[in-house]
Design a protein around this motif. Structure first.
Motif, PDB file in Angstrom:
ATOM      1  N   ALA A 247       0.771  -1.142  -0.090  1.00  0.00           N
ATOM      2  CA  ALA A 247       0.129   0.002  -0.099  1.00  0.00           C
ATOM      3  C   ALA A 247       0.781   1.280  -0.102  1.00  0.00           C
ATOM      4  CB  ALA A 247      -1.084   0.020   1.147  1.00  0.00           C
ATOM      5  N   ALA A 248       1.931   1.342   0.451  1.00  0.00           N
ATOM      6  CA  ALA A 248       2.927   2.429   0.901  1.00  0.00           C
ATOM      7  C   ALA A 248       3.380   2.925  -0.628  1.00  0.00           C
ATOM      8  CB  ALA A 248       4.076   2.181   1.579  1.00  0.00           C
ATOM      9  N   ASP A 249       3.199   1.739  -1.479  1.00  0.00           N
ATOM     10  CA  ASP A 249       3.951   2.316  -2.907  1.00  0.00           C
ATOM     11  C   ASP A 249       2.634   2.751  -3.866  1.00  0.00           C
ATOM     12  OD1 ASP A 249       5.801   2.973  -4.717  1.00  0.00           O
ATOM     13  OD2 ASP A 249       5.742   0.982  -5.665  1.00  0.00           O
ATOM     14  N   GLY A 250       1.518   2.631  -3.253  1.00  0.00           N
ATOM     15  CA  GLY A 250       0.361   3.204  -3.990  1.00  0.00           C
ATOM     16  C   GLY A 250      -0.273   2.238  -5.154  1.00  0.00           C
ATOM     17  N   ASP A 251      -1.088   2.716  -6.016  1.00  0.00           N
ATOM     18  CA  ASP A 251      -1.659   2.185  -6.954  1.00  0.00           C
ATOM     19  C   ASP A 251      -1.734   2.909  -8.345  1.00  0.00           C
ATOM     20  OD1 ASP A 251      -4.614   3.267  -7.593  1.00  0.00           O
ATOM     21  OD2 ASP A 251      -4.377   3.237  -5.232  1.00  0.00           O
ATOM     22  N   ASP A 252      -2.270   2.550  -9.261  1.00  0.00           N
ATOM     23  CA  ASP A 252      -2.034   3.092 -10.845  1.00  0.00           C
ATOM     24  C   ASP A 252      -3.289   3.839 -11.042  1.00  0.00           C
ATOM     25  OD1 ASP A 252      -3.865   1.223 -11.724  1.00  0.00           O
ATOM     26  OD2 ASP A 252      -2.419   0.233 -12.966  1.00  0.00           O
ATOM     27  N   GLY A 253      -4.242   3.905 -10.002  1.00  0.00           N
ATOM     28  CA  GLY A 253      -5.410   4.580 -10.375  1.00  0.00           C
ATOM     29  C   GLY A 253      -6.159   3.996 -11.369  1.00  0.00           C
ATOM     30  N   GLY A 254      -6.060   2.861 -11.925  1.00  0.00           N
ATOM     31  CA  GLY A 254      -6.680   2.495 -13.363  1.00  0.00           C
ATOM     32  C   GLY A 254      -8.242   1.893 -12.807  1.00  0.00           C
ATOM     33  N   MET A 255      -8.799   1.995 -11.906  1.00  0.00           N
ATOM     34  CA  MET A 255     -10.156   1.577 -11.385  1.00  0.00           C
ATOM     35  C   MET A 255     -11.091   2.870 -11.740  1.00  0.00           C
ATOM     36  SD  MET A 255     -10.444  -1.568 -11.287  1.00  0.00           S
ATOM     37  CE  MET A 255     -12.044  -1.519 -10.766  1.00  0.00           C
ATOM     38  N   GLY A 256     -10.314   4.155 -11.724  1.00  0.00           N
ATOM     39  CA  GLY A 256     -10.969   5.085 -11.904  1.00  0.00           C
ATOM     40  C   GLY A 256     -12.124   5.357 -10.823  1.00  0.00           C
ATOM     41  N   ALA A 257     -13.563   5.831 -11.137  1.00  0.00           N
ATOM     42  CA  ALA A 257     -14.460   6.242 -10.290  1.00  0.00           C
ATOM     43  C   ALA A 257     -14.593   5.358  -9.234  1.00  0.00           C
ATOM     44  CB  ALA A 257     -15.783   6.619 -10.972  1.00  0.00           C
ATOM     45  N   THR A 258     -14.216   4.013  -9.635  1.00  0.00           N
ATOM     46  CA  THR A 258     -14.816   3.111  -8.542  1.00  0.00           C
ATOM     47  C   THR A 258     -13.692   2.648  -7.469  1.00  0.00           C
ATOM     48  OG1 THR A 258     -13.574   1.204  -9.856  1.00  0.00           O
ATOM     49  CG2 THR A 258     -16.024   1.584 -10.148  1.00  0.00           C
ATOM     50  N   GLY A 259     -12.678   3.389  -7.513  1.00  0.00           N
ATOM     51  CA  GLY A 259     -11.485   3.411  -6.482  1.00  0.00           C
ATOM     52  C   GLY A 259     -10.373   2.467  -6.644  1.00  0.00           C
ATOM     53  N   GLY A 260      -9.172   2.942  -6.725  1.00  0.00           N
ATOM     54  CA  GLY A 260      -7.912   2.376  -6.476  1.00  0.00           C
ATOM     55  C   GLY A 260      -7.491   1.833  -8.015  1.00  0.00           C
ATOM     56  N   GLY A 261      -6.706   0.620  -8.080  1.00  0.00           N
ATOM     57  CA  GLY A 261      -6.127   0.138  -9.386  1.00  0.00           C
ATOM     58  C   GLY A 261      -5.111  -0.874  -9.086  1.00  0.00           C
ATOM     59  N   ALA A 262      -4.238  -1.118 -10.151  1.00  0.00           N
ATOM     60  CA  ALA A 262      -3.542  -2.277  -9.795  1.00  0.00           C
ATOM     61  C   ALA A 262      -2.295  -1.647  -8.926  1.00  0.00           C
ATOM     62  CB  ALA A 262      -2.751  -2.774 -11.039  1.00  0.00           C
ATOM     63  N   PRO A 263      -1.909  -2.578  -7.935  1.00  0.00           N
ATOM     64  CA  PRO A 263      -0.932  -1.941  -7.077  1.00  0.00           C
ATOM     65  C   PRO A 263       0.600  -1.675  -7.948  1.00  0.00           C
ATOM     66  CG  PRO A 263      -1.526  -4.220  -6.297  1.00  0.00           C
ATOM     67  CD  PRO A 263      -2.176  -3.886  -7.564  1.00  0.00           C
ATOM     68  N   ASN A 264       1.079  -0.589  -7.674  1.00  0.00           N
ATOM     69  CA  ASN A 264       2.267  -0.222  -8.338  1.00  0.00           C
ATOM     70  C   ASN A 264       3.314  -1.328  -8.033  1.00  0.00           C
ATOM     71  OD1 ASN A 264       1.391   2.032  -9.852  1.00  0.00           O
ATOM     72  ND2 ASN A 264       1.702   3.483  -7.929  1.00  0.00           N
ATOM     73  N   THR A 265       3.577  -1.983  -6.925  1.00  0.00           N
ATOM     74  CA  THR A 265       4.348  -3.044  -6.637  1.00  0.00           C
ATOM     75  C   THR A 265       3.416  -4.349  -6.638  1.00  0.00           C
ATOM     76  OG1 THR A 265       5.818  -1.622  -5.133  1.00  0.00           O
ATOM     77  CG2 THR A 265       5.775  -4.103  -4.930  1.00  0.00           C
ATOM     78  N   PRO A 266       3.757  -4.970  -7.929  1.00  0.00           N
ATOM     79  CA  PRO A 266       2.780  -6.223  -8.107  1.00  0.00           C
ATOM     80  C   PRO A 266       3.036  -7.294  -6.716  1.00  0.00           C
ATOM     81  CG  PRO A 266       3.804  -5.488 -10.009  1.00  0.00           C
ATOM     82  CD  PRO A 266       4.542  -4.942  -8.960  1.00  0.00           C
ATOM     83  N   ILE A 267       2.003  -7.561  -6.647  1.00  0.00           N
ATOM     84  CA  ILE A 267       2.190  -8.918  -5.421  1.00  0.00           C
ATOM     85  C   ILE A 267       1.147 -10.127  -5.965  1.00  0.00           C
ATOM     86  CG2 ILE A 267      -0.065  -7.547  -4.322  1.00  0.00           C
ATOM     87  CD1 ILE A 267       1.165  -9.140  -1.818  1.00  0.00           C
ATOM     88  N   THR A 268       2.023 -11.165  -5.909  1.00  0.00           N
ATOM     89  CA  THR A 268       1.124 -12.597  -6.592  1.00  0.00           C
ATOM     90  C   THR A 268       1.041 -13.433  -5.302  1.00  0.00           C
ATOM     91  OG1 THR A 268       1.851 -12.251  -8.575  1.00  0.00           O
ATOM     92  CG2 THR A 268       1.320 -14.442  -7.906  1.00  0.00           C
ATOM     93  N   VAL A 269       0.099 -14.113  -5.387  1.00  0.00           N
ATOM     94  CA  VAL A 269      -0.071 -15.377  -4.115  1.00  0.00           C
ATOM     95  C   VAL A 269       0.709 -16.442  -4.813  1.00  0.00           C
ATOM     96  CG1 VAL A 269      -1.452 -16.823  -3.128  1.00  0.00           C
ATOM     97  CG2 VAL A 269      -2.189 -14.666  -2.975  1.00  0.00           C
ATOM     98  N   GLU A 270       1.896 -17.096  -4.493  1.00  0.00           N
ATOM     99  CA  GLU A 270       2.637 -18.059  -5.065  1.00  0.00           C
ATOM    100  C   GLU A 270       1.994 -19.357  -4.410  1.00  0.00           C
ATOM    101  OE1 GLU A 270       7.063 -16.254  -5.361  1.00  0.00           O
ATOM    102  OE2 GLU A 270       6.256 -16.876  -3.091  1.00  0.00           O
ATOM    103  N   THR A 271       1.660 -19.598  -3.104  1.00  0.00           N
ATOM    104  CA  THR A 271       0.871 -20.776  -2.899  1.00  0.00           C
ATOM    105  C   THR A 271      -0.172 -20.244  -1.680  1.00  0.00           C
ATOM    106  OG1 THR A 271       2.666 -21.325  -0.956  1.00  0.00           O
ATOM    107  CG2 THR A 271       2.913 -22.065  -3.165  1.00  0.00           C
ATOM    108  N   ALA A 272      -1.147 -20.980  -1.439  1.00  0.00           N
ATOM    109  CA  ALA A 272      -2.083 -21.081  -0.377  1.00  0.00           C
ATOM    110  C   ALA A 272      -2.288 -22.392   0.191  1.00  0.00           C
ATOM    111  CB  ALA A 272      -3.421 -20.338  -0.828  1.00  0.00           C
ATOM    112  N   VAL A 273      -2.050 -22.462   1.456  1.00  0.00           N
ATOM    113  CA  VAL A 273      -1.939 -23.749   2.045  1.00  0.00           C
ATOM    114  C   VAL A 273      -3.081 -23.799   3.335  1.00  0.00           C
ATOM    115  CG1 VAL A 273      -0.495 -25.460   3.200  1.00  0.00           C
ATOM    116  CG2 VAL A 273       0.306 -24.089   1.458  1.00  0.00           C
ATOM    117  N   VAL A 274      -3.870 -24.897   3.521  1.00  0.00           N
ATOM    118  CA  VAL A 274      -4.548 -24.867   4.811  1.00  0.00           C
ATOM    119  C   VAL A 274      -3.451 -25.506   5.981  1.00  0.00           C
ATOM    120  CG1 VAL A 274      -6.335 -26.133   6.018  1.00  0.00           C
ATOM    121  CG2 VAL A 274      -6.660 -25.209   3.792  1.00  0.00           C
ATOM    122  N   ALA A 275      -3.281 -24.543   7.045  1.00  0.00           N
ATOM    123  CA  ALA A 275      -2.145 -25.015   7.644  1.00  0.00           C
ATOM    124  C   ALA A 275      -2.871 -25.979   8.799  1.00  0.00           C
ATOM    125  CB  ALA A 275      -1.925 -23.738   8.562  1.00  0.00           C
TER     126      ALA A 275
END
Length: 275
Positions: A247-275
């Protein structure tokens, strides 16, 4: 077959709140801007959108989420009807004898750091059942978190669509649970914003009945939304720290009026595991 609509958030306007809180251009399963079309603001540059100059929203003027009621039975039956727009092929979860008791820990390993999630069956047994099923089928692996919103009044990271476009789901849908079910169907309070506190884990939807799927959002600062987004757990401290870095690096504003956009620092879930 149900068709997944393009998901857009309603804009909530507060008469007593100045434009800074228009903040609350709210929608949690918003689609991204047309798959990177040439007229998208993000197609030519990564504009850093943050809200450092915007005053914080006074959360005291909004109601809290209603209390979670104790489950009426140890199990419930759920419904997961087919829906269009499957981003990845999976089987729907079991729909009978779904537990309403206890919690489940899901550990996300992301490109930005760990995010631990504790899912609460008492709040939303059918939602937790679905998320666990999708996790076990590796649906969330290698999936981008496609939307960041940093406005006072709505500070969330949205994940759960393998397509990264904000329009994908698992090929089925299901109805809202808590907090929506804490109100009667015609209660005017369903259209009034309440505080989704920092650390909340909730489902994105299109506003249409039964439009929950796989997309979820992680609240990293207190946010206000109508109680139409199912709460199904919480985020651990390490997870909040990970999201705050993005969040500190902000977003690209691509969502317009609906708010926000893609994170400027991309984040990908590499794995999701039920612990």
């Amino acid at each position: 077959m149900r068709r997944n609509p393009v998901i857009r958030f309603p804009v909530i306007r507060f008469p007593v709140i100045i434009a800074a809180a228009s903040a609350t251009a709210l929608l949690l399963a918003g689609c991204s801007s047309d798959s990177g079309s040439s007229d998208s603001p993000s197609s030519t540059s990564k504009a850093k959108t943050t809200t450092a100059a915007m005053p914080p929203l006074d959360m005291s003027q909004f109601e809290a989420l209603p209390p979670v009621q104790a489950p009426a039975a140890a199990t419930v039956d759920c419904s997961y009807p087919s829906a269009a727009g499957a981003a990845k092929t999976v089987n729907p979860p079991s729909s009978t004898g779904v537990s309403t008791e206890g919690t489940v820990t899901v550990a996300l390993t992301t490109t930005a750091g760990p995010i631990g999630m504790q899912l609460n069956r008492a709040e939303a047994p059918c939602t937790v059942n679905s998320i666990v099923s999708l996790t076990e089928q590796k649906y969330f692996d290698d999936t981008p978190c496609h939307r960041l919103v940093t406005s006072p009044g709505l500070q969330i990271l949205q994940c759960g669509d393998p397509s990264g476009k904000g329009t994908g789901g698992p090929g089925y849908g299901f109805d809202n649970e808590y907090p929506t079910t804490a109100y009667s169907a015609n209660d005017p309070a369903l259209s009034l914003p309440v505080v989704y506190p920092r650390g909340t884990l909730a489902m994105a939807n299109s506003g249409a009945p039964g439009s929950n799927g796989s997309q979820f959002f992680l609240v990293y600062e207190d946010s206000v939304l109508p109680p139409n987004y199912t709460v199904f757990g919480t985020i651990d401290d390490a997870g909040l720290a990970t999201i705050e870095k993005i969040a500190a690096d902000g977003d690209d504003g691509g969502m317009g009026a609906t708010g926000g956009g893609a994170p400027n620092t991309p984040i990908t879930v590499e794995t999701a595991v039920v612990a």
